[in-house]
Motif scaffolding. Structure first.
Motif, PDB file in Angstrom:
ATOM      1  N   ASP A  83       0.821  -1.210   0.000  1.00  0.00           N
ATOM      2  CA  ASP A  83       0.000   0.000   0.000  1.00  0.00           C
ATOM      3  C   ASP A  83       0.859   1.265   0.000  1.00  0.00           C
ATOM      4  N   GLU A 186     -15.408   1.315  -9.177  1.00  0.00           N
ATOM      5  CA  GLU A 186     -14.781   1.476  -7.856  1.00  0.00           C
ATOM      6  C   GLU A 186     -13.975   0.236  -7.479  1.00  0.00           C
ATOM      7  N   LYS A 187     -14.532  -0.947  -7.746  1.00  0.00           N
ATOM      8  CA  LYS A 187     -13.818  -2.182  -7.419  1.00  0.00           C
ATOM      9  C   LYS A 187     -12.572  -2.333  -8.289  1.00  0.00           C
ATOM     10  N   GLU A 190      -9.619  -0.455  -6.857  1.00  0.00           N
ATOM     11  CA  GLU A 190      -9.021  -1.116  -5.698  1.00  0.00           C
ATOM     12  C   GLU A 190      -7.997  -2.165  -6.129  1.00  0.00           C
ATOM     13  N   GLU A 191      -8.179  -2.757  -7.300  1.00  0.00           N
ATOM     14  CA  GLU A 191      -7.316  -3.836  -7.769  1.00  0.00           C
ATOM     15  C   GLU A 191      -6.166  -3.342  -8.633  1.00  0.00           C
TER      16      GLU A 191
END
Length: 224
Positions: A83, A186-187, A190-191
């Motif tokens: 992250d 949106e998903k 995240e990936e």
């Protein structure tokens, strides 16, 4: 067969035939660390990602064994490193580029809490997470996934029965409403950062390039 080779020459310096199948590298490490033939206590392990876990790290620190091991990018243990460093690698320039491997690289220095094997006192051992971003592999992985998602999206719109292999991607990248399943941008966001990433963990003070070189060395020798 458990075998130790010289890092300088590549020549075997010790080996022993083991009984049955050994799928735990530390079983061999324990054997080798006590072998009088070696006349040294300095042992380092290079461990593949399929054999690494937090419990493995505990035992490596307890036995004072040096290591460089791979981790899957979605493992909880390396989540903070991914992250923190992945966004930086995506925008970095030549300062973090390893030309010999064609990857961007950064290291996050942290500590691993464990207990000393003899005193049982709590200790913090150095733990370095080396994170690598391969731009070419990232583009390839992204293209492959986009093609799969396009096919699934078309199937859902045409109400075609999905394959079992499609259902996992539906849960990851689609949401269900009154009209049925629809793709979720949106998903996808995240990936997106996980494309082309590789993570190595080490308790050794080595550069990003040296860590990757040592990790890939056994694989390259097998390919050659």
């Amino acid at each position: 067969m458990a075998c130790i080779v010289s890092d300088d020459s590549g020549e075997p310096v010790f080996y022993r035939v083991l009984e049955d199948h050994v799928n735990d590298p530390l079983a061999a490490a324990q054997l080798l660390s006590t072998a009088s033939d070696l006349r040294t206590s300095h042992i380092d392990l290079v461990i593949d990602s399929v054999l690494t876990s937090p419990s493995q790290l505990d035992r490596l620190y307890e036995q004072h064994i040096g290591f460089i091991c791979g981790f899957n990018t979605d493992e909880n243990i390396c989540e903070s490193a991914v992250d923190s460093l992945a966004p930086q690698l995506s925008s970095d320039g030549p300062d973090t580029f390893l030309a010999e491997y064609g990857v961007q690289a950064k290291t996050l220095k942290t500590f691993w809490p464990h207990r000393d094997k003899e005193t049982h006192n709590p200790e913090n051992g150095p733990l370095n997470f080396h994170v690598y971003l391969d731009p070419l592999r990232a583009a390839c992985e992204k293209e492959i996934l986009l093609k799969r998602l396009r096919e699934i999206k078309d199937k859902l719109e045409e109400k075609v029965v999905l394959k079992d292999s499609d259902k996992g991607l539906v849960k990851r990248f689609f949401i269900k409403d009154k009209q049925g399943w629809r793709y979720s941008p949106e998903k996808w966001k995240e990936e997106d950062l996980t494309f082309g990433l590789q993570v190595l963990a080490s308790n050794k003070e080595v550069s990003d390039g040296k860590a990757l070189d040592l990790y890939l060395q056994p694989l390259l020798s097998k390919i050659i």
